[in-house]
Design a protein around this motif. Structure first.
Motif, mmCIF file in Angstrom:
data_model
loop_
_atom_site.group_PDB
_atom_site.id
_atom_site.type_symbol
_atom_site.label_atom_id
_atom_site.label_comp_id
_atom_site.label_asym_id
_atom_site.label_seq_id
_atom_site.Cartn_x
_atom_site.Cartn_y
_atom_site.Cartn_z
ATOM 1 N N UNK A 21 46.275 42.808 44.591
ATOM 2 C CA UNK A 21 45.558 41.509 45.114
ATOM 3 C C UNK A 21 45.500 40.648 43.940
ATOM 4 N N UNK A 22 45.329 41.126 42.528
ATOM 5 C CA UNK A 22 45.300 40.166 41.559
ATOM 6 C C UNK A 22 46.619 39.493 41.444
ATOM 7 N N UNK A 23 47.624 40.116 41.736
ATOM 8 C CA UNK A 23 49.114 39.409 41.684
ATOM 9 C C UNK A 23 49.134 38.537 42.712
ATOM 10 N N UNK A 24 48.635 38.683 43.892
ATOM 11 C CA UNK A 24 48.638 37.603 45.054
ATOM 12 C C UNK A 24 47.747 36.476 44.824
ATOM 13 N N UNK A 25 46.919 36.618 43.681
ATOM 14 C CA UNK A 25 46.069 35.547 43.447
ATOM 15 C C UNK A 25 44.549 35.610 43.604
ATOM 16 N N UNK A 26 44.088 36.838 43.950
ATOM 17 C CA UNK A 26 42.659 37.138 43.856
ATOM 18 C C UNK A 26 41.817 37.408 42.510
ATOM 19 N N UNK A 27 40.690 36.972 42.294
ATOM 20 C CA UNK A 27 40.146 37.475 41.242
ATOM 21 C C UNK A 27 39.021 38.399 41.252
ATOM 22 N N UNK A 28 38.641 38.988 40.322
ATOM 23 C CA UNK A 28 37.554 40.084 40.713
ATOM 24 C C UNK A 28 36.545 39.942 39.291
ATOM 25 N N UNK A 29 35.140 40.173 39.569
ATOM 26 C CA UNK A 29 34.248 40.511 38.485
ATOM 27 C C UNK A 29 34.071 41.885 38.060
ATOM 28 N N UNK A 30 34.459 42.084 36.947
ATOM 29 C CA UNK A 30 34.299 43.704 36.314
ATOM 30 C C UNK A 30 32.687 43.877 36.124
ATOM 31 N N UNK B 198 33.262 41.413 32.541
ATOM 32 C CA UNK B 198 34.420 40.616 32.244
ATOM 33 C C UNK B 198 34.987 40.323 33.774
ATOM 34 N N UNK B 199 36.401 39.684 33.783
ATOM 35 C CA UNK B 199 36.617 39.214 34.792
ATOM 36 C C UNK B 199 38.362 39.801 34.900
ATOM 37 N N UNK B 200 38.857 39.898 36.000
ATOM 38 C CA UNK B 200 40.242 40.391 36.197
ATOM 39 C C UNK B 200 40.956 39.047 37.192
ATOM 40 N N UNK B 201 41.593 38.329 36.423
ATOM 41 C CA UNK B 201 42.191 37.080 37.064
ATOM 42 C C UNK B 201 43.765 37.155 37.146
ATOM 43 N N UNK B 202 44.368 36.568 37.835
ATOM 44 C CA UNK B 202 46.004 36.266 37.709
ATOM 45 C C UNK B 202 46.314 35.517 36.609
ATOM 46 N N UNK B 203 47.343 35.771 36.168
ATOM 47 C CA UNK B 203 47.716 35.002 34.816
ATOM 48 C C UNK B 203 48.500 33.613 35.698
ATOM 49 N N UNK B 204 48.549 32.662 34.645
ATOM 50 C CA UNK B 204 49.021 31.577 35.193
ATOM 51 C C UNK B 204 50.591 31.556 35.336
ATOM 52 N N UNK B 205 51.276 30.959 36.259
ATOM 53 C CA UNK B 205 52.531 30.891 36.403
ATOM 54 C C UNK B 205 53.451 30.187 35.103
ATOM 55 N N UNK B 206 54.484 30.915 34.850
ATOM 56 C CA UNK B 206 55.066 30.261 33.511
ATOM 57 C C UNK B 206 55.886 29.198 33.968
ATOM 58 N N UNK B 207 55.996 28.126 33.083
ATOM 59 C CA UNK B 207 56.421 26.967 33.174
ATOM 60 C C UNK B 207 58.175 27.134 33.421
ATOM 61 N N UNK B 208 58.676 26.263 34.326
ATOM 62 C CA UNK B 208 59.961 26.503 34.766
ATOM 63 C C UNK B 208 60.860 25.851 33.531
#
Length: 76
Positions: free
Chosen positions: A3-12, A20-30
């Motif tokens: 779910x995180x990999x698909x863009x969802x965030x979660x509060x721990x 805390x928060x579990x959020x997806x990492x920003x996409x790397x620059x091309x």
């Protein structure tokens, strides 16, 4: 993690308190090839000198104090 990999965030939480928060990492620059990078300044818009000077003039003025306070100055 899927779910995180698909863009969802979660509060721990722990005992109902946020820790805390579990959020997806920003996409790397091309990768940008060197030739494209070198050509960027040639295609960028020019500076807006009049607006830049107006901003500088505005910054040089003393800002308004919404509370009407004056700072003490020393006359040494």
């Amino acid at each position: 993690m899927d779910a995180v990999q698909s863009g969802q965030s979660f509060t721990v939480t722990r005992d109902g308190h946020r820790v805390g928060e579990l959020t997806p990492l920003r996409q790397r620059q091309h990768f940008i090839p060197r030739d494209e990078f070198a050509a960027m300044p040639r295609t960028a818009p020019g500076p807006f000198l009049d607006a830049f000077r107006a901003d500088q003039d505005a910054a040089e003025q003393e800002p308004d104090d919404p509370y009407g306070r004056r700072l003490p100055c020393s006359n040494m």
